[in-house]
Enzyme design. Structure first.
Site, PDB file in Angstrom:
ATOM      1  CB  CYS A  20      -3.103  -8.064  11.838  1.00 19.75           C
ATOM      2  SG  CYS A  20      -2.758  -9.185  13.206  1.00 19.75           S
ATOM      3  CG  ASP A  29       0.123 -12.425  17.195  1.00 16.19           C
ATOM      4  OD1 ASP A  29      -0.157 -11.230  17.044  1.00 16.19           O
ATOM      5  OD2 ASP A  29      -0.683 -13.346  16.974  1.00 16.19           O
ATOM      6  CE  LYS A  84      -3.947  -6.423  15.515  1.00 13.19           C
ATOM      7  NZ  LYS A  84      -3.655  -6.638  16.948  1.00 13.19           N
ATOM      8  CD1 TRP A  85      -8.247  -7.698   7.126  1.00 12.48           C
ATOM      9  CD2 TRP A  85      -9.753  -6.074   6.777  1.00 12.48           C
ATOM     10  NE1 TRP A  85      -9.181  -8.170   6.250  1.00 12.48           N
ATOM     11  CE2 TRP A  85     -10.116  -7.194   6.016  1.00 12.48           C
ATOM     12  CE3 TRP A  85     -10.547  -4.927   6.715  1.00 12.48           C
ATOM     13  CZ2 TRP A  85     -11.241  -7.210   5.189  1.00 12.48           C
ATOM     14  CZ3 TRP A  85     -11.670  -4.947   5.887  1.00 12.48           C
ATOM     15  CH2 TRP A  85     -12.010  -6.072   5.146  1.00 12.48           C
ATOM     16  CG  ASP A  86      -6.127 -10.469  13.439  1.00  5.20           C
ATOM     17  OD1 ASP A  86      -5.284 -11.051  12.735  1.00  5.20           O
ATOM     18  OD2 ASP A  86      -6.155 -10.539  14.683  1.00  5.20           O
ATOM     19  CG  MET A  87      -7.332 -13.597   7.271  1.00  2.00           C
ATOM     20  SD  MET A  87      -6.461 -15.122   6.962  1.00  2.00           S
ATOM     21  CE  MET A  87      -7.343 -15.746   5.562  1.00  2.00           C
ATOM     22  CG  ASN A  88      -6.339 -14.279  14.099  1.00  2.00           C
ATOM     23  OD1 ASN A  88      -5.124 -14.143  14.175  1.00  2.00           O
ATOM     24  ND2 ASN A  88      -7.177 -13.334  14.479  1.00  2.00           N
ATOM     25  CG  ASP A  92      -6.679  -6.518  19.340  1.00  2.00           C
ATOM     26  OD1 ASP A  92      -7.052  -7.677  19.104  1.00  2.00           O
ATOM     27  OD2 ASP A  92      -5.734  -5.987  18.717  1.00  2.00           O
ATOM     28  CD1 TRP A 120       1.250 -16.486  15.141  1.00  2.00           C
ATOM     29  CD2 TRP A 120       1.676 -17.901  16.819  1.00  2.00           C
ATOM     30  NE1 TRP A 120       0.734 -15.942  16.295  1.00  2.00           N
ATOM     31  CE2 TRP A 120       0.974 -16.796  17.343  1.00  2.00           C
ATOM     32  CE3 TRP A 120       2.057 -18.934  17.691  1.00  2.00           C
ATOM     33  CZ2 TRP A 120       0.647 -16.683  18.695  1.00  2.00           C
ATOM     34  CZ3 TRP A 120       1.727 -18.821  19.027  1.00  2.00           C
ATOM     35  CH2 TRP A 120       1.030 -17.705  19.518  1.00  2.00           C
TER      36      TRP A 120
END
Ligand code: DGJ
Length: 736
Positions: free
Chosen positions: A526, A548, A476-480, A366, A199
């Protein structure tokens, strides 16, 4: 160009512009891999195989004791019947045995390229763009049938491979391993190049000389990952950016994968790539079939740049879809590093107002706009506006943003569920979990079980409502987080090995539905930055938040490494504040601007904190970006000097008519009594003259000219301009 089969000699010859890929069907029905590399006139190169008796390599052919599966170059190797190297696939049959012997059954050649049902893959727009070959192999004892699928693009030097396994028996069988491709090379004189990191340190270039035994990269995380990208290349040790043999293999997949190069006892190398067999199995019932993801093979004798250029063209034109494939991307401002969770409508509008004055075109809201999300401990799954922060909802805010002259975009993290959410109270069993175990949280969140169709349907419905709630221009399609407790209560014990892949199939179905339903939305994927920067995601969302890490110096390595496979028009790159939030480094505004302008340009800082002088500089650079963005986003990209090897990083962009070029360079550290540095440009027309558009009194005093021969810029080079201090950069424009 295309695909030829010569019946008499049993030769399949797949050719693109500069590449040959050759297979041989023997009289015994074996399918051998003869060659992949620079184009050959005659595919008859079977003479390179010399059968001989080798100790501990079993004789596998009654006709000739010197033949062994253990030493022959196999096109799609199988396990348990004589080949001790890595198999292309392994199936455990109804009696518990796992031995297979494939023989050729039939083949067909056609124009165009078929889609892969439910999976992302490269595509053709007309049948003239590619030719396809399907070879069916079978094992008549077990009833497994294997379809080897190939497509060769005519104008781009790429060969796509995938495999479909089908059960033609009357009993269920279990696939334990199904690689998308396997390639046997005659020798092992290669470096293996990989894009690895972590990361905020994604896709750094690493190289190692192949050694006897196995060397591999993999992800077991349920995502392609920050740590390893689904790509490897074998490159000749003397290959450079512009010459020498490079063989790339890139997997169009967003989940756990494995790429392995095995150097065997006689010095040949087998490379396999596909879904990671670790913790994978797939129950194949009679008459069912299983489709592997696609692997994209690119050979270039023009070094790493030659290989990258083929991937860039292919992924830009034949993988990304939708209207944004051809449209220039907007300059955006994202409020994440400006406010994190701490904002209200007034604050957002203040940022948007300044953004409009600077020339920014898109405002992106965001994380933190939904449920009761004031930090990362709650609300994922509760996809309705937080009226405390947005009293007039998304639509109210969207309207006000548009009034300021900007488009409106939104962040979502649809695949997740917070324990502290209304959704979890209603559906505590909708996450991936093993009932008797702890539900492991990461960033205080769990992962929705997308292997279940009803959860996917809910997601399609919920996101459709969010995306229709206002006139959204961007998502914005995030996946954390990565997947743990990969288990679904909806499936029986003998299908739990399928869940990680079924998760991906579910996600791909959701994405397919949403991107088709909302063709006017520009989607950016993302995953904590670049944790899922892979070709699978690019099929649905034509750009990715690269990392990031927004520090300009770190970005040199990240963007340089990413460009080995992915074109700049897929990379989101933003100017952020100093000291930088990830590494605390202070870099000049110009360097932050220049670095970000080499991708999809954006800003991610509190614009209210900018001085008037900084605003002026930003206005000029946004104006400049708008002039050059077609070139940046659609031009040919050349890496000139590597940040992994040099103090100076350089790259450039050239349009397809060779009439315009942009040269970027950045010197990391100032050097005492520094050597003079010259950069040799690439891709220009040697016969054209190029005007340096940045030419002014500074250049004159420093002894530069205004007009340069294309040949001079490429052969003699361009002298790096004097720069004072650390982290200095330049962005120069040349026009024919
Ligand atoms: C991770 C992303 O990479 C960031 O850009 C930001 O969107 C945060 N998630 C929000 O939680």
């Amino acid at each position: 160009m295309g695909i030829q089969f010569e019946k008499k000699r049993g030769l399949f010859h797949l050719t693109s512009n500069t590449t040959s890929y050759i297979l041989k069907k023997t009289d015994d029905g074996d399918l051998l891999h003869l060659y992949w590399g620079e184009k050959l006139r005659d595919p008859d190169i079977g003479y390179i195989l010399r059968p001989s008796l080798r100790a501990f390599s079993p004789s596998t052919h009654t006709t000739n004791a010197e033949l062994s599966f253990d030493t022959l170059p196999m096109e799609y190797p199988f396990h348990g019947t004589g080949d001790f190297r890595n198999p292309g696939f392994t199936v455990r049959y109804h009696n518990g045995a796992a031995a297979t012997e494939l023989k050729y059954k039939k083949h067909s050649i056609s124009k165009g390229k078929a889609i892969l049902e439910g999976l992302p893959a490269t595509y053709t727009r007309s049948d003239e763009e590619a030719d396809s070959l399907v070879i069916e192999m079978e094992d008549n004892i077990t009833g497994i049938s294997v379809e080897l699928q190939y497509a060769v693009f005519n104008k781009i030097d790429a060969i796509c491979r995938s495999v479909r396994l089908a059960n033609r028996s009357r009993q269920s069988m279990y696939i334990e391993n199904a690689m998308s491709c396997s390639v046997d090379f005659q020798d092992s004189e290669f470096d293996m190049l990989q894009l690895s990191g972590s990361w905020i340190r994604e896709r750094h270039i690493h190289k190692r000389r192949l050694q006897p035994g196995s060397q591999s990269i993999e992800s077991k995380r349920g995502v392609s990952s920050h740590m390893q990208n689904p790509f490897i290349a074998l490159v000749r040790p003397d290959a450079t950016e512009f010459q020498g043999d490079c063989y790339g293999i890139s997997l169009v997949y967003s989940g756990s994968f494995k790429a392995e190069a095995e150097v065997e006892q006689f010095g040949s190398t087998r490379v396999t790539m596909g879904i990671n067999p670790f913790n994978f199995s797939w129950k194949l019932n009679p008459q069912d079939s299983f489709q592997t993801p696609e692997a994209v093979l690119v050979y270039s004798n023009k070094g790493l740049n030659g290989m990258s250029s083929a991937y860039h063209q292919l992924y830009r034109k034949q993988l990304c879809r939708g209207s944004f494939r051809e449209k220039t991307r907007p300059v955006l401002v994202n409020n994440w590093e400006a406010t994190y969770f701490d904002f209200d409508e007034t604050k957002l509008l203040e940022i948007a107002k300044i953004a409009g004055n600077l020339g920014i075109e898109l405002f992106v809201l965001d994380d933190g706009w939904f449920g009761k999300r004031d930090d990362d401990t709650s609300s994922l799954g509760d996809w309705f506006e937080d009226r405390r922060k947005l009293p007039e909802g998304l639509d109210g805010l969207g309207k006000k943003i548009r009034k300021l002259g900007l488009d409106f975009g939104l962040w979502v993290e649809p695949e997740m569920i917070s324990k502290n959410s209304e959704l979890y109270n209603e559906h505590p069993d909708w996450c991936l979990n093993i009932p008797e175990r702890r539900k492991t949280e990461a960033r205080n969140q769990l992962v929705l079980d997308l292997s279940r169709p009803e959860v996917c349907d809910w997601l399609i419905d919920t996101m459709s409502k969010v995306f229709s709630s206002t006139n959204l221009a961007y998502v914005k399609w995030d996946m954390n987080r990565n997947l743990t407790e990969v288990f679904s209560i909806a499936y029986p014990a003998d299908q739990q090995g399928e869940i990680a892949h079924r998760y991906l199939l579910g996600l791909y179905r959701v994405l397919e539905h949403l991107v088709k339903k909302f063709p006017g939305i520009l989607f950016e994927s993302c995953s904590g930055g670049g944790g899922r920067f892979d070709p699978g995601m690019l099929f649905y969302m034509p750009q990715t938040w690269t990392s990031d890490d927004t520090d300009a110096l770190e970005r040199l390595k990240i963007q340089y490494g990413t460009s080995v496979v992915y074109p700049p028009f897929t990379m989101g790159s933003h100017v952020s504040a100093v000291p930088n939030h990830q590494v605390q480094r202070v870099t000049p505004l110009l360097t932050r601007l220049h670095t970000s302008m080499c991708g999809n340009f954006g800003f991610e800082l509190d614009l209210e904190h900018l001085s008037d002088q900084e605003k002026d500089i930003i206005i000029q650079h946004i104006k400049l970006y708008k002039e050059i963005r077609t070139l940046i986003q659609f031009g040919d990209f050349y890496r000139l000097s590597s940040p992994f090897e040099n103090n100076l990083t350089a790259w450039m962009f050239v349009d397809d008519r060779q009439s315009e070029a942009v040269l970027f360079y950045c010197r990391a550290l100032a050097q005492p009594h520094a050597p003079q540095e010259v950069i040799r440009l690439q891709g220009l027309d040697a016969d054209k003259d190029y005007k340096l558009l940045n030419y002014d009194s500074f250049f004159e005093v420093m002894g530069y000219k205004e007009i340069y021969g294309g040949d001079a810029l490429m052969k003699a080079g361009f002298r790096v301009t004097p720069m004072i201090g650390d982290f200095q950069s330049a962005l120069l424009r040349f026009k024919a």
